[in-house]
Design a protein around this motif. Structure first.
Motif, PDB file in Angstrom:
ATOM      1  N   VAL A 225     -44.498  69.379  45.329  1.00  0.00           N
ATOM      2  CA  VAL A 225     -43.720  70.006  44.250  1.00  0.00           C
ATOM      3  C   VAL A 225     -42.612  69.057  43.789  1.00  0.00           C
ATOM      4  O   VAL A 225     -42.057  68.308  44.597  1.00  0.00           O
ATOM      5  N   HIS A 226     -42.329  69.097  42.484  1.00  0.00           N
ATOM      6  CA  HIS A 226     -41.200  68.317  41.963  1.00  0.00           C
ATOM      7  C   HIS A 226     -39.951  69.175  41.956  1.00  0.00           C
ATOM      8  O   HIS A 226     -39.923  70.225  41.301  1.00  0.00           O
ATOM      9  N   VAL A 227     -38.928  68.740  42.688  1.00  0.00           N
ATOM     10  CA  VAL A 227     -37.638  69.418  42.599  1.00  0.00           C
ATOM     11  C   VAL A 227     -36.682  68.467  41.896  1.00  0.00           C
ATOM     12  O   VAL A 227     -36.593  67.279  42.255  1.00  0.00           O
ATOM     13  N   LEU A 228     -36.013  68.965  40.867  1.00  0.00           N
ATOM     14  CA  LEU A 228     -35.039  68.154  40.121  1.00  0.00           C
ATOM     15  C   LEU A 228     -33.676  68.832  40.211  1.00  0.00           C
ATOM     16  O   LEU A 228     -33.598  70.061  40.338  1.00  0.00           O
ATOM     17  N   PRO A 229     -32.598  68.052  40.136  1.00  0.00           N
ATOM     18  CA  PRO A 229     -31.289  68.710  40.094  1.00  0.00           C
ATOM     19  C   PRO A 229     -31.157  69.474  38.783  1.00  0.00           C
ATOM     20  O   PRO A 229     -31.721  69.056  37.773  1.00  0.00           O
ATOM     21  N   ARG A 230     -30.448  70.598  38.788  1.00  0.00           N
ATOM     22  CA  ARG A 230     -30.275  71.338  37.530  1.00  0.00           C
ATOM     23  C   ARG A 230     -29.409  70.520  36.577  1.00  0.00           C
ATOM     24  O   ARG A 230     -29.635  70.492  35.379  1.00  0.00           O
ATOM     25  N   GLU A 231     -28.415  69.840  37.144  1.00  0.00           N
ATOM     26  CA  GLU A 231     -27.516  69.013  36.318  1.00  0.00           C
ATOM     27  C   GLU A 231     -27.281  67.663  36.973  1.00  0.00           C
ATOM     28  O   GLU A 231     -27.346  67.548  38.194  1.00  0.00           O
ATOM     29  N   ILE A 259     -35.690  58.903  39.358  1.00  0.00           N
ATOM     30  CA  ILE A 259     -34.567  58.108  39.888  1.00  0.00           C
ATOM     31  C   ILE A 259     -33.327  59.007  40.008  1.00  0.00           C
ATOM     32  O   ILE A 259     -32.644  59.024  41.028  1.00  0.00           O
ATOM     33  N   LEU A 260     -33.075  59.802  38.948  1.00  0.00           N
ATOM     34  CA  LEU A 260     -31.915  60.704  38.983  1.00  0.00           C
ATOM     35  C   LEU A 260     -32.044  61.706  40.134  1.00  0.00           C
ATOM     36  O   LEU A 260     -31.084  61.965  40.857  1.00  0.00           O
ATOM     37  N   ALA A 261     -33.268  62.239  40.293  1.00  0.00           N
ATOM     38  CA  ALA A 261     -33.487  63.212  41.371  1.00  0.00           C
ATOM     39  C   ALA A 261     -33.211  62.555  42.723  1.00  0.00           C
ATOM     40  O   ALA A 261     -32.585  63.160  43.602  1.00  0.00           O
ATOM     41  N   TRP A 262     -33.662  61.329  42.878  1.00  0.00           N
ATOM     42  CA  TRP A 262     -33.471  60.628  44.161  1.00  0.00           C
ATOM     43  C   TRP A 262     -31.979  60.381  44.412  1.00  0.00           C
ATOM     44  O   TRP A 262     -31.485  60.567  45.522  1.00  0.00           O
ATOM     45  N   LEU A 263     -31.266  59.994  43.334  1.00  0.00           N
ATOM     46  CA  LEU A 263     -29.826  59.721  43.482  1.00  0.00           C
ATOM     47  C   LEU A 263     -29.052  60.987  43.850  1.00  0.00           C
ATOM     48  O   LEU A 263     -28.159  60.966  44.687  1.00  0.00           O
ATOM     49  N   VAL A 264     -29.410  62.100  43.198  1.00  0.00           N
ATOM     50  CA  VAL A 264     -28.633  63.334  43.411  1.00  0.00           C
ATOM     51  C   VAL A 264     -29.112  64.094  44.655  1.00  0.00           C
ATOM     52  O   VAL A 264     -28.297  64.612  45.425  1.00  0.00           O
ATOM     53  N   LEU A 265     -30.427  64.153  44.846  1.00  0.00           N
ATOM     54  CA  LEU A 265     -30.957  65.013  45.912  1.00  0.00           C
ATOM     55  C   LEU A 265     -31.385  64.247  47.163  1.00  0.00           C
ATOM     56  O   LEU A 265     -31.569  64.845  48.226  1.00  0.00           O
ATOM     57  N   GLY A 266     -31.580  62.932  47.032  1.00  0.00           N
ATOM     58  CA  GLY A 266     -32.038  62.124  48.165  1.00  0.00           C
ATOM     59  C   GLY A 266     -33.541  62.253  48.356  1.00  0.00           C
ATOM     60  O   GLY A 266     -34.251  62.785  47.501  1.00  0.00           O
ATOM     61  N   ASN A 267     -33.998  61.779  49.518  1.00  0.00           N
ATOM     62  CA  ASN A 267     -35.431  61.804  49.801  1.00  0.00           C
ATOM     63  C   ASN A 267     -35.807  63.177  50.384  1.00  0.00           C
ATOM     64  O   ASN A 267     -35.291  63.584  51.415  1.00  0.00           O
ATOM     65  N   LEU A 268     -36.714  63.876  49.690  1.00  0.00           N
ATOM     66  CA  LEU A 268     -37.031  65.248  50.104  1.00  0.00           C
ATOM     67  C   LEU A 268     -38.180  65.302  51.115  1.00  0.00           C
ATOM     68  O   LEU A 268     -38.447  66.358  51.685  1.00  0.00           O
ATOM     69  N   GLY A 288     -49.258  72.679  33.570  1.00  0.00           N
ATOM     70  CA  GLY A 288     -48.390  73.842  33.388  1.00  0.00           C
ATOM     71  C   GLY A 288     -47.437  74.060  34.555  1.00  0.00           C
ATOM     72  O   GLY A 288     -46.622  74.979  34.521  1.00  0.00           O
ATOM     73  N   ARG A 289     -47.545  73.259  35.627  1.00  0.00           N
ATOM     74  CA  ARG A 289     -46.632  73.447  36.775  1.00  0.00           C
ATOM     75  C   ARG A 289     -45.227  72.998  36.393  1.00  0.00           C
ATOM     76  O   ARG A 289     -44.995  71.834  36.077  1.00  0.00           O
ATOM     77  N   THR A 290     -44.311  73.942  36.415  1.00  0.00           N
ATOM     78  CA  THR A 290     -42.929  73.655  35.991  1.00  0.00           C
ATOM     79  C   THR A 290     -42.162  73.015  37.146  1.00  0.00           C
ATOM     80  O   THR A 290     -42.223  73.532  38.268  1.00  0.00           O
ATOM     81  N   PRO A 291     -41.438  71.916  36.895  1.00  0.00           N
ATOM     82  CA  PRO A 291     -40.604  71.384  37.976  1.00  0.00           C
ATOM     83  C   PRO A 291     -39.562  72.407  38.395  1.00  0.00           C
ATOM     84  O   PRO A 291     -39.103  73.197  37.575  1.00  0.00           O
ATOM     85  N   VAL A 292     -39.230  72.395  39.672  1.00  0.00           N
ATOM     86  CA  VAL A 292     -38.208  73.330  40.160  1.00  0.00           C
ATOM     87  C   VAL A 292     -36.841  72.723  39.873  1.00  0.00           C
ATOM     88  O   VAL A 292     -36.593  71.543  40.162  1.00  0.00           O
TER      89      VAL A 292
END
Ligand SMILES: Cc1cc2nc3c(=O)[nH]c(=O)nc-3n(C[C@H](O)[C@H](O)[C@H](O)COP(=O)(O)OP(=O)(O)OC[C@H]3O[C@@H](n4cnc5c(N)ncnc54)[C@H](O)[C@@H]3O)c2cc1C
Ligand SMILES: NC(=O)C1=CN([C@@H]2O[C@H](COP(=O)(O)OP(=O)(O)OC[C@H]3O[C@@H](n4cnc5c(N)ncnc54)[C@H](OP(=O)(O)O)[C@@H]3O)[C@@H](O)[C@H]2O)C=CC1
Ligand SMILES: O=C(O)C(=O)Cc1c[nH]c2ccccc12
Length: 422
Positions: A225-231, A259-268, A288-292
């Protein structure tokens, strides 16, 4: 709209002529088309299976839900959100906005009308849409009506039906099992061990809500699953993606997002959350899979309050067996396994809609217009902003056709009057 008494058929099914488009669904998409048609003076009829507008939002969403995307991406055409609404309106604010939207444009759907079939009659060049009455209104319940009109707008949504997977042994499980569409809050799960199957936006947020209500959730991530920061630095990630998409190709925007996700959330991966090989936006487009968008679930996963578990092998009366051979004791099951379109169940047409119930072609191609006066609104996989842009295009196209036809009818009527004088 005119009721044609002599068209009542043998089984006393009422027939109703609609002088304009028949719109199926009174969610945001149906309301948006309605509002745009009103502005153009085109009459229409909206058929809704539920007893209220936006039934997904009113009846099948949980209490703590807010819009995940900033408000400018979620407002419908021709009426912005009130200025005092926050950046991410709550579920109740969004419903209030939709109620006011319907009131403002004087949109009055026909409620408790479940569309069971719709077909195009080549001979007459008309759509025949059959409904059955639903709900508590005894007079209306089970009553069949056939609506007949020149245009059909499908606005039943990407989330019309809950996906209930056939999980081995689930019937033997002793505790409560619900789909997330029935979930309101974690109150009734206090102190309970709950398995949440699915890790989309619903699964993640329900796990967070369960933690906040002192329950013990385990979340099934069967694959990736792709998790992205909300902001990112106070700016909405979605907003950033839209901005970059204006200048850069999709694959590059996907790289930036990662890259932004990695910077904000780290390695998941350490947390048991693998990323799909395809980027988040490309995956949304293709499947159609929406990123979280992370609302706080990740920190609960880090702290161990939400346990991440792999796929389910089978359920037993009080526990679940996982694909890695582990057994986990559970008191309740929440299926956050997603939704699907229901169009193939009722629309007798295969040229425009695929067997998954989505229009062929895909966004941004012409996936809003089919043949013979058939249209789709709200199937772009672009949430509310996609629905709004569809609604504008569809209403303009129908208004053009409607004005043309009414002009011809007037000319025809005029000819008939002229000839009748001789
Ligand atoms: C929990 C959740 C949160 C979401 N949050 C966001 C968000 O923040 N931002 C965003 O952009 N998108 C979001 N979405 C996506 C969502 O698809 C849109 O918000 C929006 O509801 C789509 O509107 P719609 O009118 O196309 O579909 P719906 O809202 O599903 O409306 C369709 C209507 O059609 C009716 N209907 C269905 N079948 C029939 C039938 N056979 N006969 C008659 N009536 C029928 C239904 O009862 C329903 O009222 C979210 C979705 C979910 C599930
Ligand atoms: N505030 C907001 O804006 C919110 C928006 N939403 C939106 O609503 C829509 C629906 O979201 P959601 O309800 O999360 O559904 P999704 O379709 O996004 O997610 C469904 C999840 O269930 C999993 N799944 C499906 N079947 C099984 C199975 N048999 N076993 C294990 N796992 C399974 C999927 O896994 P896999 O990927 O492997 O198939 C996926 O993780 C989305 O567009 C979402 O963005 C939802 C909640 C909040
Ligand atoms: O919530 C949905 O279903 C949407 O389609 C809106 C949405 C939320 N996050 C997104 C990320 C990429 C594209 C659309 C969305």
């Amino acid at each position: 709209m005119v009721r044609i008494p002599d068209m009542d058929d043998f089984f006393s099914r009422r027939c109703v002529w609609v002088n304009g488009p028949i719109i199926v669904g009174a969610g945001p998409s149906g309301l948006a088309v309605g509002a745009c048609l009103k502005e153009q003076g085109v009459p229409f009829e909206i058929l809704e299976r539920s007893d209220c507008i936006a039934s997904l939002w009113q009846k099948r969403t949980y209490d703590r839900l807010k819009l995940h995307l900033p408000k400018q991406f979620c407002q419908l055409p021709k009426m912005p959100f009130p200025a005092h609404y926050p950046e991410y309106p709550t579920r109740n604010q969004f419903i209030e906005y939709l109620e006011n939207y319907a009131k403002n444009f004087d949109i009055k759907p026909r409620f408790n009308q479940t569309v069971q079939s719709a077909r195009y009659d080549e001979t007459s060049g008309l759509w025949r849409v059959r409904t059955v009455g639903s709900g508590c209104d005894a007079g209306n319940r089970n009553a069949e009506i056939e609506y007949i009109g020149r245009w059909l707008v499908v606005a039943t949504g990407e989330n019309a039906e809950q996906v209930m997977p056939d999980l081995d042994g689930l019937g033997e499980f002793c505790g409560p099992v619900i789909h997330v569409g029935e979930y309101k809050s974690g109150e009734r799960y206090r102190g309970k061990k709950v398995i949440v199957v699915g890790c989309g936006n619903s699964g993640m947020e329900v796990c967070l809500d369960l933690c906040d209500n002192d329950a013990f959730p385990s979340m099934v991530v069967r694959d990736s699953v792709h998790v992205l920061p909300r902001e990112v630095l106070g700016k909405s990630t979605f907003d950033l993606a839209v901005f970059f998409m204006k200048w850069l190709p999709l694959w590059m925007v996907d790289k930036i997002m990662l890259i932004l996700a990695w910077l904000v959330l780290g390695n998941l991966e350490k947390l048991g959350i693998k990323r799909p090989s395809m980027g988040p936006l490309e995956l949304k487009n293709v499947s159609g899979r929406t990123p979280v968008l992370d609302y706080g679930a990740l920190s609960k996963i880090r702290s161990g309050d939400i346990k991440v578990v792999p796929g389910v092998k089978r359920f037993w009366s009080k526990k679940v067996e996982l694909v890695d051979g582990r057994f986990v004791d559970i008191d309740a099951v929440i299926l956050a396994t997603g939704y699907r379109s229901n169009v193939p169940q009722w629309l007798q047409e295969t040229d425009f809609f695929t067997k998954d119930g989505f229009p062929k072609g895909g966004f941004p191609n012409n996936n809003w217009k089919g043949k013979s006066g058939l249209y789709a609104v709200g199937f772009t996989r672009r949430g509310l902003s996609g629905a709004s842009s569809d609604a504008v295009k569809v209403s303009q196209d129908i208004a053009k056709g409607w004005k043309e036809e009414t002009k011809q009818t007037r000319i025809g009527a005029c000819h008939r009057r002229c000839f009748s004088q001789f």
